[in-house]
Motif scaffolding. Structure first.
Motif, PDB file in Angstrom:
ATOM      1  N   GLU A 111       0.826  -1.197   0.000  1.00 45.37           N
ATOM      2  CA  GLU A 111       0.000   0.000   0.000  1.00 45.37           C
ATOM      3  C   GLU A 111       0.864   1.252   0.000  1.00 45.37           C
ATOM      4  OE1 GLU A 111      -3.284   0.325   2.670  1.00 45.37           O
ATOM      5  OE2 GLU A 111      -3.584  -1.846   2.692  1.00 45.37           O
ATOM      6  N   LEU A 112       0.328   2.293  -0.634  1.00 41.83           N
ATOM      7  CA  LEU A 112       1.047   3.559  -0.685  1.00 41.83           C
ATOM      8  C   LEU A 112       1.007   4.230   0.680  1.00 41.83           C
ATOM      9  CD1 LEU A 112      -0.311   4.873  -4.097  1.00 41.83           C
ATOM     10  CD2 LEU A 112       1.970   3.986  -3.631  1.00 41.83           C
ATOM     11  N   PRO A 113       1.981   5.080   0.985  1.00 43.57           N
ATOM     12  CA  PRO A 113       1.967   5.781   2.272  1.00 43.57           C
ATOM     13  C   PRO A 113       0.723   6.670   2.405  1.00 43.57           C
ATOM     14  CG  PRO A 113       4.051   6.128   1.115  1.00 43.57           C
ATOM     15  CD  PRO A 113       3.147   5.395   0.190  1.00 43.57           C
ATOM     16  N   GLU A 114       0.309   6.904   3.621  1.00 43.15           N
ATOM     17  CA  GLU A 114      -0.910   7.674   3.896  1.00 43.15           C
ATOM     18  C   GLU A 114      -0.820   9.087   3.323  1.00 43.15           C
ATOM     19  OE1 GLU A 114      -3.281   9.252   7.796  1.00 43.15           O
ATOM     20  OE2 GLU A 114      -2.326   7.285   7.915  1.00 43.15           O
ATOM     21  N   TRP A 115       0.338   9.732   3.455  1.00 43.32           N
ATOM     22  CA  TRP A 115       0.492  11.097   2.947  1.00 43.32           C
ATOM     23  C   TRP A 115       0.305  11.154   1.422  1.00 43.32           C
ATOM     24  CZ3 TRP A 115       4.104  12.059  -0.759  1.00 43.32           C
ATOM     25  CH2 TRP A 115       5.150  11.147  -0.883  1.00 43.32           C
ATOM     26  N   PHE A 116       0.736  10.116   0.747  1.00 41.68           N
ATOM     27  CA  PHE A 116       0.609  10.077  -0.707  1.00 41.68           C
ATOM     28  C   PHE A 116      -0.863   9.930  -1.092  1.00 41.68           C
ATOM     29  CE2 PHE A 116       0.747   8.189  -4.915  1.00 41.68           C
ATOM     30  CZ  PHE A 116       1.693   8.975  -5.548  1.00 41.68           C
ATOM     31  N   GLU A 117      -1.583   9.068  -0.378  1.00 38.58           N
ATOM     32  CA  GLU A 117      -3.014   8.870  -0.647  1.00 38.58           C
ATOM     33  C   GLU A 117      -3.785  10.164  -0.445  1.00 38.58           C
ATOM     34  OE1 GLU A 117      -4.749   6.466  -1.924  1.00 38.58           O
ATOM     35  OE2 GLU A 117      -3.187   4.953  -2.020  1.00 38.58           O
ATOM     36  N   LYS A 118      -3.448  10.921   0.597  1.00 38.50           N
ATOM     37  CA  LYS A 118      -4.133  12.195   0.870  1.00 38.50           C
ATOM     38  C   LYS A 118      -3.872  13.193  -0.256  1.00 38.50           C
ATOM     39  CE  LYS A 118      -4.447  11.918   5.854  1.00 38.50           C
ATOM     40  NZ  LYS A 118      -4.017  12.466   7.135  1.00 38.50           N
ATOM     41  N   GLU A 119      -2.641  13.273  -0.722  1.00 38.09           N
ATOM     42  CA  GLU A 119      -2.326  14.186  -1.819  1.00 38.09           C
ATOM     43  C   GLU A 119      -3.040  13.770  -3.099  1.00 38.09           C
ATOM     44  OE1 GLU A 119       1.739  15.082  -2.700  1.00 38.09           O
ATOM     45  OE2 GLU A 119       2.162  15.648  -0.630  1.00 38.09           O
ATOM     46  N   ARG A 120      -3.138  12.479  -3.326  1.00 42.17           N
ATOM     47  CA  ARG A 120      -3.784  11.974  -4.532  1.00 42.17           C
ATOM     48  C   ARG A 120      -5.275  12.283  -4.547  1.00 42.17           C
ATOM     49  NH1 ARG A 120      -3.751   5.754  -6.277  1.00 42.17           N
ATOM     50  NH2 ARG A 120      -5.470   5.767  -4.824  1.00 42.17           N
ATOM     51  N   GLU A 121      -5.910  12.298  -3.360  1.00 49.04           N
ATOM     52  CA  GLU A 121      -7.340  12.586  -3.275  1.00 49.04           C
ATOM     53  C   GLU A 121      -7.671  13.979  -3.781  1.00 49.04           C
ATOM     54  OE1 GLU A 121      -8.502  12.007   0.764  1.00 49.04           O
ATOM     55  OE2 GLU A 121      -8.196   9.836   0.695  1.00 49.04           O
ATOM     56  N   MET A 122      -6.742  14.907  -3.654  1.00 50.36           N
ATOM     57  CA  MET A 122      -6.984  16.290  -4.053  1.00 50.36           C
ATOM     58  C   MET A 122      -6.371  16.634  -5.407  1.00 50.36           C
ATOM     59  SD  MET A 122      -8.944  17.244  -1.750  1.00 50.36           S
ATOM     60  CE  MET A 122      -9.136  18.930  -2.268  1.00 50.36           C
ATOM     61  N   SER A 123      -5.915  15.651  -6.149  1.00 48.55           N
ATOM     62  CA  SER A 123      -5.324  15.927  -7.459  1.00 48.55           C
ATOM     63  C   SER A 123      -6.411  16.317  -8.463  1.00 48.55           C
ATOM     64  CB  SER A 123      -4.553  14.717  -7.970  1.00 48.55           C
ATOM     65  OG  SER A 123      -5.455  13.701  -8.360  1.00 48.55           O
ATOM     66  N   PHE A 124      -6.007  17.003  -9.496  1.00 49.09           N
ATOM     67  CA  PHE A 124      -6.937  17.424 -10.539  1.00 49.09           C
ATOM     68  C   PHE A 124      -7.645  16.226 -11.156  1.00 49.09           C
ATOM     69  CE2 PHE A 124      -7.806  18.376 -15.013  1.00 49.09           C
ATOM     70  CZ  PHE A 124      -8.610  19.499 -14.882  1.00 49.09           C
ATOM     71  N   LEU A 125      -6.880  15.184 -11.438  1.00 54.75           N
ATOM     72  CA  LEU A 125      -7.448  13.992 -12.053  1.00 54.75           C
ATOM     73  C   LEU A 125      -8.479  13.322 -11.138  1.00 54.75           C
ATOM     74  CD1 LEU A 125      -7.374  12.225 -14.549  1.00 54.75           C
ATOM     75  CD2 LEU A 125      -5.516  10.935 -13.513  1.00 54.75           C
ATOM     76  N   ALA A 126      -8.169  13.233  -9.850  1.00 54.11           N
ATOM     77  CA  ALA A 126      -9.104  12.619  -8.904  1.00 54.11           C
ATOM     78  C   ALA A 126     -10.385  13.439  -8.792  1.00 54.11           C
ATOM     79  CB  ALA A 126      -8.450  12.486  -7.539  1.00 54.11           C
ATOM     80  N   LEU A 127     -10.254  14.761  -8.763  1.00 54.97           N
ATOM     81  CA  LEU A 127     -11.441  15.618  -8.683  1.00 54.97           C
ATOM     82  C   LEU A 127     -12.306  15.482  -9.930  1.00 54.97           C
ATOM     83  CD1 LEU A 127      -9.834  18.808  -7.119  1.00 54.97           C
ATOM     84  CD2 LEU A 127     -11.312  17.138  -5.974  1.00 54.97           C
ATOM     85  N   LYS A 128     -11.692  15.417 -11.100  1.00 54.74           N
ATOM     86  CA  LYS A 128     -12.459  15.244 -12.343  1.00 54.74           C
ATOM     87  C   LYS A 128     -13.136  13.880 -12.396  1.00 54.74           C
ATOM     88  CE  LYS A 128     -12.045  19.177 -14.150  1.00 54.74           C
ATOM     89  NZ  LYS A 128     -13.223  20.023 -14.269  1.00 54.74           N
ATOM     90  N   CYS A 129     -12.463  12.846 -11.917  1.00 56.37           N
ATOM     91  CA  CYS A 129     -13.074  11.508 -11.864  1.00 56.37           C
ATOM     92  C   CYS A 129     -14.284  11.511 -10.943  1.00 56.37           C
ATOM     93  CB  CYS A 129     -12.055  10.482 -11.391  1.00 56.37           C
ATOM     94  SG  CYS A 129     -10.850  10.045 -12.647  1.00 56.37           S
ATOM     95  N   LYS A 130     -14.161  12.187  -9.814  1.00 56.23           N
ATOM     96  CA  LYS A 130     -15.266  12.270  -8.858  1.00 56.23           C
ATOM     97  C   LYS A 130     -16.453  13.002  -9.485  1.00 56.23           C
ATOM     98  CE  LYS A 130     -16.358  13.858  -4.215  1.00 56.23           C
ATOM     99  NZ  LYS A 130     -15.904  14.613  -3.048  1.00 56.23           N
ATOM    100  N   GLU A 131     -16.200  14.122 -10.156  1.00 61.00           N
ATOM    101  CA  GLU A 131     -17.265  14.875 -10.827  1.00 61.00           C
ATOM    102  C   GLU A 131     -17.937  14.017 -11.894  1.00 61.00           C
ATOM    103  OE1 GLU A 131     -15.691  18.500 -12.438  1.00 61.00           O
ATOM    104  OE2 GLU A 131     -15.209  19.314 -10.463  1.00 61.00           O
ATOM    105  N   LEU A 132     -17.166  13.256 -12.628  1.00 71.13           N
ATOM    106  CA  LEU A 132     -17.702  12.399 -13.679  1.00 71.13           C
ATOM    107  C   LEU A 132     -18.592  11.307 -13.085  1.00 71.13           C
ATOM    108  CD1 LEU A 132     -17.585  11.947 -16.747  1.00 71.13           C
ATOM    109  CD2 LEU A 132     -15.662  10.415 -16.366  1.00 71.13           C
ATOM    110  N   LYS A 133     -18.149  10.696 -11.984  1.00 71.93           N
ATOM    111  CA  LYS A 133     -18.929   9.638 -11.335  1.00 71.93           C
ATOM    112  C   LYS A 133     -20.224  10.178 -10.749  1.00 71.93           C
ATOM    113  CE  LYS A 133     -15.103   6.596 -10.209  1.00 71.93           C
ATOM    114  NZ  LYS A 133     -14.228   6.083  -9.157  1.00 71.93           N
ATOM    115  N   GLU A 134     -20.179  11.406 -10.237  1.00 70.16           N
ATOM    116  CA  GLU A 134     -21.372  12.022  -9.642  1.00 70.16           C
ATOM    117  C   GLU A 134     -22.311  12.593 -10.691  1.00 70.16           C
ATOM    118  OE1 GLU A 134     -19.750  14.895  -6.948  1.00 70.16           O
ATOM    119  OE2 GLU A 134     -19.184  13.383  -5.463  1.00 70.16           O
ATOM    120  N   GLY A 135     -21.896  12.597 -11.940  1.00 70.79           N
ATOM    121  CA  GLY A 135     -22.742  13.086 -13.018  1.00 70.79           C
ATOM    122  C   GLY A 135     -22.709  14.594 -13.181  1.00 70.79           C
ATOM    123  N   LYS A 136     -21.802  15.271 -12.536  1.00 68.55           N
ATOM    124  CA  LYS A 136     -21.711  16.729 -12.659  1.00 68.55           C
ATOM    125  C   LYS A 136     -21.203  17.131 -14.037  1.00 68.55           C
ATOM    126  CE  LYS A 136     -21.020  17.630  -7.760  1.00 68.55           C
ATOM    127  NZ  LYS A 136     -20.080  18.132  -6.746  1.00 68.55           N
TER     128      LYS A 136
END
Length: 149
Positions: A111-136
């Motif tokens: 597993e990736l380190p916790e700090w890396f996972e937190k940074e990844r959650e706020m990445s541009f790509l992660a935010l766009k994926c979330k918007e796409l999944k939510e139908g925004k």
């Protein structure tokens, strides 16, 4: 214009015939190699002008193969491509600094380190994926502003 080869004919071709590029690429490489800019670069890097004749020979062999299906021409291009690849990888093979592995490390999928996972959650790509999944946003509603080169 590339020569189309019937599937039945592929068994007659040499094993590494996939290395052969379209004929026009050899002509482009020859032109690039003989340009003033390339000659200046070659002199700067190597201290002398490089021999570009192999690109021209490969182009002529490629055209000959395209027109006559001459297997000797094809073999000569394959040999040239193998030499180019070996020359390009020479530094890798001669490297004595890094120890080459036979298999991946045992913990390669931990597993990736916790700090890396937190940074990844706020990445541009992660935010766009979330918007796409939510139908925004929809897949094709707006052109992409992200370009991966």
């Amino acid at each position: 214009m590339e020569t189309e080869v019937a599937i039945e004919e592929l068994s007659n071709h040499p094993k590494l015939s996939w290395l052969v590029r379209p004929c026009e690429r050899y002509k482009e490489e020859y032109g690039d190699c003989t340009s003033i800019k390339a000659k200046f670069h070659q002199y700067f890097i190597y201290g002398e002008s490089r021999d570009c004749s192999q690109w021209k020979k490969d182009y002529e062999s490629c055209i000959n193969y395209r027109k006559t299906k001459d297997m000797e021409s094809l073999e000569s291009i394959i040999e040239s491509e193998k030499n180019r690849r070996n020359e390009r990888l020479l530094g890798h093979y001669r490297n004595t600094v890094w120890e080459k592995r036979d298999s991946p490390p045992e913990d390669w999928n931990k597993e990736l380190p916790e700090w890396f996972e937190k940074e990844r959650e706020m990445s541009f790509l992660a935010l766009k994926c979330k918007e796409l999944k939510e139908g925004k946003i929809s897949d094709n509603s707006t052109p992409s502003t992200c370009t991966i080169l």
